[in-house]
Structures are given as structure tokens and as C-alpha cells.
Design a protein around this motif. Structure first.
Motif, PDB file in Angstrom:
ATOM      1  N   SER A 149       0.825  -1.206   0.000  1.00 33.61           N
ATOM      2  CA  SER A 149       0.000   0.000   0.000  1.00 33.61           C
ATOM      3  C   SER A 149       0.863   1.262   0.000  1.00 33.61           C
ATOM      4  O   SER A 149       0.605   2.207  -0.753  1.00 33.61           O
ATOM      5  CB  SER A 149      -0.925  -0.017   1.219  1.00 33.61           C
ATOM      6  OG  SER A 149      -1.681   1.153   1.291  1.00 33.61           O
ATOM      7  N   LEU A 184       2.525   1.654  -3.449  1.00 33.16           N
ATOM      8  CA  LEU A 184       1.591   2.156  -4.459  1.00 33.16           C
ATOM      9  C   LEU A 184       1.411   3.664  -4.316  1.00 33.16           C
ATOM     10  O   LEU A 184       1.333   4.380  -5.312  1.00 33.16           O
ATOM     11  CB  LEU A 184       0.241   1.444  -4.342  1.00 33.16           C
ATOM     12  CG  LEU A 184       0.220  -0.017  -4.790  1.00 33.16           C
ATOM     13  CD1 LEU A 184      -1.117  -0.658  -4.429  1.00 33.16           C
ATOM     14  CD2 LEU A 184       0.507  -0.144  -6.271  1.00 33.16           C
ATOM     15  N   ALA A 185       1.359   4.131  -3.074  1.00 36.32           N
ATOM     16  CA  ALA A 185       1.189   5.565  -2.830  1.00 36.32           C
ATOM     17  C   ALA A 185       2.376   6.370  -3.352  1.00 36.32           C
ATOM     18  O   ALA A 185       2.231   7.544  -3.690  1.00 36.32           O
ATOM     19  CB  ALA A 185       0.990   5.826  -1.333  1.00 36.32           C
ATOM     20  N   TYR A 225       0.214  -5.829  -7.206  1.00 35.03           N
ATOM     21  CA  TYR A 225      -0.706  -5.071  -6.365  1.00 35.03           C
ATOM     22  C   TYR A 225      -1.154  -3.845  -7.162  1.00 35.03           C
ATOM     23  O   TYR A 225      -0.380  -3.289  -7.940  1.00 35.03           O
ATOM     24  CB  TYR A 225      -0.018  -4.577  -5.093  1.00 35.03           C
ATOM     25  CG  TYR A 225       0.404  -5.669  -4.132  1.00 35.03           C
ATOM     26  CD1 TYR A 225      -0.474  -6.162  -3.182  1.00 35.03           C
ATOM     27  CD2 TYR A 225       1.698  -6.172  -4.147  1.00 35.03           C
ATOM     28  CE1 TYR A 225      -0.075  -7.141  -2.283  1.00 35.03           C
ATOM     29  CE2 TYR A 225       2.107  -7.141  -3.250  1.00 35.03           C
ATOM     30  CZ  TYR A 225       1.212  -7.623  -2.322  1.00 35.03           C
ATOM     31  OH  TYR A 225       1.617  -8.585  -1.425  1.00 35.03           O
ATOM     32  N   SER A 226      -2.381  -3.426  -6.941  1.00 34.08           N
ATOM     33  CA  SER A 226      -2.888  -2.252  -7.642  1.00 34.08           C
ATOM     34  C   SER A 226      -3.788  -1.458  -6.707  1.00 34.08           C
ATOM     35  O   SER A 226      -4.193  -1.947  -5.647  1.00 34.08           O
ATOM     36  CB  SER A 226      -3.682  -2.675  -8.883  1.00 34.08           C
ATOM     37  OG  SER A 226      -4.876  -3.331  -8.490  1.00 34.08           O
ATOM     38  N   ASN A 227      -4.114  -0.242  -7.133  1.00 36.31           N
ATOM     39  CA  ASN A 227      -5.057   0.558  -6.348  1.00 36.31           C
ATOM     40  C   ASN A 227      -6.427  -0.112  -6.317  1.00 36.31           C
ATOM     41  O   ASN A 227      -7.215   0.140  -5.418  1.00 36.31           O
ATOM     42  CB  ASN A 227      -5.153   1.968  -6.917  1.00 36.31           C
ATOM     43  CG  ASN A 227      -3.878   2.745  -6.674  1.00 36.31           C
ATOM     44  OD1 ASN A 227      -3.246   2.625  -5.635  1.00 36.31           O
ATOM     45  ND2 ASN A 227      -3.457   3.521  -7.654  1.00 36.31           N
ATOM     46  N   GLU A 228      -6.689  -0.986  -7.289  1.00 38.12           N
ATOM     47  CA  GLU A 228      -7.980  -1.669  -7.350  1.00 38.12           C
ATOM     48  C   GLU A 228      -8.046  -2.858  -6.391  1.00 38.12           C
ATOM     49  O   GLU A 228      -9.108  -3.164  -5.873  1.00 38.12           O
ATOM     50  CB  GLU A 228      -8.265  -2.167  -8.782  1.00 38.12           C
ATOM     51  CG  GLU A 228      -8.575  -1.063  -9.769  1.00 38.12           C
ATOM     52  CD  GLU A 228      -7.361  -0.224 -10.167  1.00 38.12           C
ATOM     53  OE1 GLU A 228      -6.253  -0.792 -10.328  1.00 38.12           O
ATOM     54  OE2 GLU A 228      -7.516   1.002 -10.291  1.00 38.12           O
ATOM     55  N   ASN A 229      -6.919  -3.546  -6.131  1.00 31.57           N
ATOM     56  CA  ASN A 229      -6.996  -4.730  -5.278  1.00 31.57           C
ATOM     57  C   ASN A 229      -6.462  -4.533  -3.857  1.00 31.57           C
ATOM     58  O   ASN A 229      -6.737  -5.352  -2.984  1.00 31.57           O
ATOM     59  CB  ASN A 229      -6.314  -5.935  -5.942  1.00 31.57           C
ATOM     60  CG  ASN A 229      -4.807  -5.818  -6.083  1.00 31.57           C
ATOM     61  OD1 ASN A 229      -4.147  -4.987  -5.470  1.00 31.57           O
ATOM     62  ND2 ASN A 229      -4.248  -6.676  -6.919  1.00 31.57           N
ATOM     63  N   ILE A 230      -5.729  -3.462  -3.599  1.00 28.54           N
ATOM     64  CA  ILE A 230      -5.089  -3.314  -2.288  1.00 28.54           C
ATOM     65  C   ILE A 230      -6.105  -3.112  -1.162  1.00 28.54           C
ATOM     66  O   ILE A 230      -5.928  -3.655  -0.075  1.00 28.54           O
ATOM     67  CB  ILE A 230      -4.013  -2.198  -2.295  1.00 28.54           C
ATOM     68  CG1 ILE A 230      -3.127  -2.307  -1.047  1.00 28.54           C
ATOM     69  CG2 ILE A 230      -4.635  -0.819  -2.399  1.00 28.54           C
ATOM     70  CD1 ILE A 230      -2.284  -3.546  -0.978  1.00 28.54           C
ATOM     71  N   ASP A 231      -7.171  -2.376  -1.408  1.00 28.83           N
ATOM     72  CA  ASP A 231      -8.158  -2.163  -0.341  1.00 28.83           C
ATOM     73  C   ASP A 231      -8.782  -3.479   0.106  1.00 28.83           C
ATOM     74  O   ASP A 231      -8.938  -3.727   1.309  1.00 28.83           O
ATOM     75  CB  ASP A 231      -9.252  -1.189  -0.793  1.00 28.83           C
ATOM     76  CG  ASP A 231      -8.761   0.242  -0.871  1.00 28.83           C
ATOM     77  OD1 ASP A 231      -7.744   0.562  -0.209  1.00 28.83           O
ATOM     78  OD2 ASP A 231      -9.384   1.039  -1.594  1.00 28.83           O
TER      79      ASP A 231
END
Length: 150
Positions: A80, A83-84, A97-103
Motif C-alpha cells: 500500500s 503504491l502511494a 498489487y494495484s489501487n484496485e486490489n489493495i483495499d
């Protein structure tokens, strides 16, 4: 571009090193002093040792990594943070990892921790297989090829 590896429990360090050498991309292994080794690293590979504290390797990687670098980790929190910072973050089982799957990944980790705290038993990760190794190798090669052509 550099590749940073959360190296304490990474089962694909050999793949990362061999594939990165083909593209002459530096590899930085970040590991705790409890995993200290006198072994000579191949050219292009650097080992950074950190204290054995819970997230010492993660914090060092976040401090060093720059946009356009690659992180290999199984730690969702580090993923996370990476990605940031605009870096590519890969899991050793062969996915990005992506902004779509990390949450969703962080939410699942949180719910499992809460379940364990309340006394429930939860399943751990599945064993790492030869198929997982090959999936990582294939995915990693695609990522390196794509990034080097940009």
C-alpha cells in the motif's frame, strides 16, 4: 529503476536476481540482521541490513524507493505504501498489487486479525509451490520487459 526486495521471507530472490541481471537492473535486498550472511552477492545485488523490529525492512524500503522502481513483497501494508509512492509492487505468487486490489487485501487482513483476536482460528497462507514460482517468474519477466521498453 531499481528492484527492492522485502527479503526476510522472500522465496523468489534467486529468480529476481537472475532476471534482473539480464536487464542490468540493480537489486536491493532489505533484510533484518537476524538473517545476516557473509555470502558474496552477485554483481548488481546489494544487501541492506536493518534492525529486527516488526516493520524495519518495510520502513527502509519506503524511505529508499522512488517512482518507477519495483518492490517485491508479500506484505500488504508495504504494498500500500509503495503504491502511494507510484512504484510497481509485486507479490511473490505472481500478481501485481494495484489501487484496485489493495483495499480488498487490506480489509481481508484486518478481518482475519480481528477474528484471531476474538479467539477464532483462521487459515494461513497456502504453501508456496513450484507452480507459484513459475507464475512469479513469468509475471516478473513480463513486468521487466514492459518497464524496460518504456
Amino acid at each position: 529503476m531499481k528492484i527492492y526486495v522485502d527479503a526476510d521471507a522472500c522465496p523468489v530472490k534467486d529468480i529476481i536476481i537472475s532476471e534482473a541481471r539480464k536487464y542490468e537492473i540493480p537489486v536491493i535486498l532489505v533484510t533484518s540482521f537476524s538473517h545476516y550472511s557473509n555470502a558474496e552477492q552477485p554483481a548488481g545485488v546489494e544487501t541492506i541490513y536493518v534492525d529486527s523490529g516488526a516493520d524495519a525492512a518495510d520502513y527502509r524500503i519506503v524511505k529508499l524507493v522512488k517512482k518507477g522502481d519495483i518492490i517485491v513483497t508479500q506484505d500488504y501494508g508495504l504494498a500500500s505504501l509503495g503504491l502511494a509512492k507510484g512504484v510497481i509492487v509485486l507479490h511473490h505468487k505472481g500478481f501485481t498489487y494495484s489501487n484496485e486490489n489493495i483495499d480488498q487485501l487490506l480489509q481481508t487482513r484486518y478481518l482475519s486479525a480481528m477474528a484471531r483476536k476474538s479467539g477464532q482460528r483462521t487459515k494461513g497462507p497456502k504453501p508456496f509451490t513450484a507452480e507459484d514460482r513459475e507464475q512469479f517468474r513469468d509475471h516478473f519477466k513480463k513486468v521487466l520487459s514492459s518497464e524496460k521498453s518504456n
